[in-house]
Design a protein around this motif. Sequence first.
Motif, PDB file in Angstrom:
ATOM      1  N   PRO A   8      47.404  42.460  32.492  1.00 32.34           N
ATOM      2  CA  PRO A   8      46.179  43.277  33.455  1.00 32.34           C
ATOM      3  C   PRO A   8      46.086  42.286  34.772  1.00 32.34           C
ATOM      4  O   PRO A   8      46.075  43.136  35.774  1.00 32.34           O
ATOM      5  N   LEU A   9      45.902  41.121  34.787  1.00 34.86           N
ATOM      6  CA  LEU A   9      45.894  40.196  36.007  1.00 34.86           C
ATOM      7  C   LEU A   9      46.981  40.152  36.940  1.00 34.86           C
ATOM      8  O   LEU A   9      46.818  40.346  38.171  1.00 34.86           O
ATOM      9  N   GLU A  10      48.064  40.124  36.362  1.00 30.77           N
ATOM     10  CA  GLU A  10      49.386  40.311  36.989  1.00 30.77           C
ATOM     11  C   GLU A  10      49.427  41.438  37.644  1.00 30.77           C
ATOM     12  O   GLU A  10      49.832  41.653  38.997  1.00 30.77           O
ATOM     13  N   ALA A  57      38.494  43.706  44.229  1.00 34.74           N
ATOM     14  CA  ALA A  57      37.359  43.552  43.390  1.00 34.74           C
ATOM     15  C   ALA A  57      37.877  43.541  42.081  1.00 34.74           C
ATOM     16  O   ALA A  57      37.322  43.018  41.105  1.00 34.74           O
ATOM     17  N   HIS A  58      38.631  44.517  41.557  1.00 39.10           N
ATOM     18  CA  HIS A  58      39.417  44.556  40.187  1.00 39.10           C
ATOM     19  C   HIS A  58      39.963  43.350  39.932  1.00 39.10           C
ATOM     20  O   HIS A  58      39.581  42.604  38.743  1.00 39.10           O
ATOM     21  N   LEU A  65      36.633  37.533  34.147  1.00 36.52           N
ATOM     22  CA  LEU A  65      36.519  37.730  32.544  1.00 36.52           C
ATOM     23  C   LEU A  65      37.285  36.519  32.018  1.00 36.52           C
ATOM     24  O   LEU A  65      37.112  36.230  30.924  1.00 36.52           O
ATOM     25  N   GLU A  66      38.409  36.468  32.715  1.00 37.54           N
ATOM     26  CA  GLU A  66      39.531  35.412  32.112  1.00 37.54           C
ATOM     27  C   GLU A  66      38.931  33.921  31.997  1.00 37.54           C
ATOM     28  O   GLU A  66      38.959  33.297  31.066  1.00 37.54           O
ATOM     29  N   HIS A  67      38.007  33.392  33.013  1.00 36.02           N
ATOM     30  CA  HIS A  67      37.268  32.267  32.819  1.00 36.02           C
ATOM     31  C   HIS A  67      36.205  32.299  31.908  1.00 36.02           C
ATOM     32  O   HIS A  67      36.162  31.276  31.079  1.00 36.02           O
ATOM     33  N   THR A  68      35.476  33.269  31.660  1.00 37.14           N
ATOM     34  CA  THR A  68      34.622  33.285  30.603  1.00 37.14           C
ATOM     35  C   THR A  68      34.981  33.557  29.282  1.00 37.14           C
ATOM     36  O   THR A  68      34.216  33.191  28.268  1.00 37.14           O
TER      37      THR A  68
END
Length: 79
Positions: A8-10, A57-58, A65-68
């Motif tokens: 999703p991040l990519e 923003a997304h 979220l990835e960092h948390t």
Amino acid sequence: MTGLGETPLEQAHRHVVEAEQRREQQIRLITGLCGTEKALAQQALTEIERTLAIARAHRSLLLSLEHTAEPKTAPVCKH
């Protein structure tokens, strides 16, 4: 994973890059126009810029979220 084998991040990063490219193309297009065509093209640019802001923003949200979600090390218990 997404349909293209992306995380999703990519995918979010790709969307930002693509929106930035569309924005640059639209700006180049506007320089060659005048009158009503230019006004309509500028309106389209405004929508492209809104889309780009949403894409950024997304991506930012996914990054946060990835960092948390990174695993935390468990405290070591000493007996």
